[in-house]
Scaffold this motif. Structure first.
Motif, short mmCIF file in Angstrom:
data_model
loop_
_atom_site.label_atom_id
_atom_site.label_comp_id
_atom_site.label_asym_id
_atom_site.label_seq_id
_atom_site.Cartn_x
_atom_site.Cartn_y
_atom_site.Cartn_z
N HIS A 251 -8.02 -15.22 42.78
CA HIS A 251 -8.49 -15.99 44.18
C HIS A 251 -7.66 -17.10 44.38
O HIS A 251 -6.78 -17.87 43.67
CB HIS A 251 -9.88 -16.74 43.57
N HIS B 298 -13.25 -14.13 47.51
CA HIS B 298 -14.78 -13.78 47.39
C HIS B 298 -15.17 -13.62 49.18
O HIS B 298 -14.65 -14.44 50.01
CB HIS B 298 -15.45 -15.06 47.32
N THR C 165 -17.88 -23.23 42.81
CA THR C 165 -16.95 -23.74 42.22
C THR C 165 -16.23 -25.05 42.79
O THR C 165 -15.98 -25.96 42.19
CB THR C 165 -15.39 -22.79 42.47
N HIS D 261 -8.20 -18.23 38.75
CA HIS D 261 -8.70 -19.04 39.93
C HIS D 261 -7.62 -20.14 40.01
O HIS D 261 -7.33 -20.89 41.17
CB HIS D 261 -9.78 -19.84 39.73
N ASP E 287 -12.01 -19.47 46.38
CA ASP E 287 -12.30 -20.76 45.28
C ASP E 287 -11.38 -20.91 44.30
O ASP E 287 -11.57 -21.39 43.26
CB ASP E 287 -13.74 -20.65 44.76
MN MN Z 1 -14.93 -17.48 41.98
#
Ligand code: MN
Ligand code: AMP
Ligand code: MN
Ligand code: MN
Length: 287
Positions: A14, A44, A140, A255, A19
């Motif tokens: 991501h 996402h 998040t 992330h 996020d």
């Molecule tokens: Mn996520």
């Protein structure tokens, strides 16, 4: 390239478009530096970072597959379906993802109201400070704000105490249907993948139904090796992949350098005896 099963593919991560905390360009460089040999950015419910990711990968000589991770409601649970190798300009896919993002701002305001009831003020504005894409405010971003505000020490603690079912700040939400998510991906010439199945609170029967319905809708793969699975789950979902004749995917779900347990490219290889998902996608790889 290495033999197919031990290719260092990382097909789940991501950026600031959803996020994550890094840009697509910084992620591409990090993937390359970590030895990733095939990469996909899977924000996402979004594909607006795909062009940047593809260009960054191209300039580094890093083979690339387009990606996204779609939020789905199945059996009253949130389930994630990764799409790989699709046409990111496909109109139905772009519209479907736009609709899926649609309720996020209102949900975020309700989350903030719920947190205010337990004495945590200003969470909407606080979360918004961490948002890179105004259409994609997520739990998040709230978790980062709750750490900043001193409510929790780290984001994993936030998800134990807040923002999850039965806890302050949780707001139920209806996402895309499984059928629509799979169809958007496959009709855009991509492959649909069940993300991190070990993370869902599904009964054995519900999990069976998830795999059976996913397959019936045209889904073709499952994440076996992911940063969200234990070693036992690598083995369990390798068996599930074989049981349902699904190809297997591998991705860190990275992330942020500050939050993610698993860095880009740092996972073990897929167990033997599986069809790697990239074998289905050779013609869709941007080399
Ligand atoms: Mn996520
Ligand atoms: P949302 O799409 O707004 O519901 O946010 C979901 C995101 O929250 C996931 O993609 C993860 O990045 C994060 N998340 C959910 N549960 C956890 C958890 N237990 N620990 C850390 N992050 C989590
Ligand atoms: Mn996920
Ligand atoms: Mn993810």
């Amino acid at each position: 390239m290495n033999p197919k099963n031990i290719l260092n593919a990382d097909l789940h991560c991501h950026s600031v478009i959803s996020d994550g905390t890094l840009t697509p360009e910084v992620l591409a460089a990090r993937a390359k530096a970590n030895g990733v040999e095939l990469w996909a950015l899977t924000d996402h419910d979004e594909v607006s970072g795909q062009h940047r990711a593809l260009e960054a990968a191209r300039s580094l000589g890093l083979p690339y597959l387009t990606g996204t991770e779609i939020s789905v409601t199945f059996a009253s649970e949130t389930v994630h379906i990764v799409g790989l190798g699709f046409d990111p300009y496909d109109a139905a896919l772009v519209q479907g993802l736009h609709d899926t993002r649609g309720g996020r701002e209102e949900r975020a305001r309700e989350m903030a109201a719920s947190l205010a009831q337990v004495g945590i003020a200003g969470a909407f504005e606080g979360a918004l400070n961490y948002v890179g894409n105004p259409e994609l405010i997520s739990r998040t971003h709230f978790a980062r704000f709750l750490v900043e505000a001193g409510v929790c020490r780290e984001t994993s603690e936030v998800f134990r105490k807040y923002l999850t079912e039965g806890k302050p700040g949780y707001v139920p939400h209806r996402w895309a249907t499984l059928k629509n998510a799979v169809n958007w991906i496959t009709q855009a010439q991509g492959v649909a993948v069940i993300a991190h199945p070990g993370r869902y609170n599904l009964t054995t029967n519900e999990e069976y139904a998830l795999f059976a319905e996913f397959k019936a809708h045209g889904g073709q793969a499952v994440e076996v090796v992911t940063g969200s699975h234990t070693r036992q789950e690598f083995i369990k979902y390798a068996e599930t992949a074989q049981e349902f004749s699904l190809a297997a995917s591998r991705g860190s779900d990275f992330h942020s350098p500050d939050e993610s347990r698993t860095d880009l490219g740092a996972l073990p290889p897929l167990p033997g005896g599986l069809t790697p998902v990239w074998e289905l996608l050779g013609h869709r790889i941007h080399a």
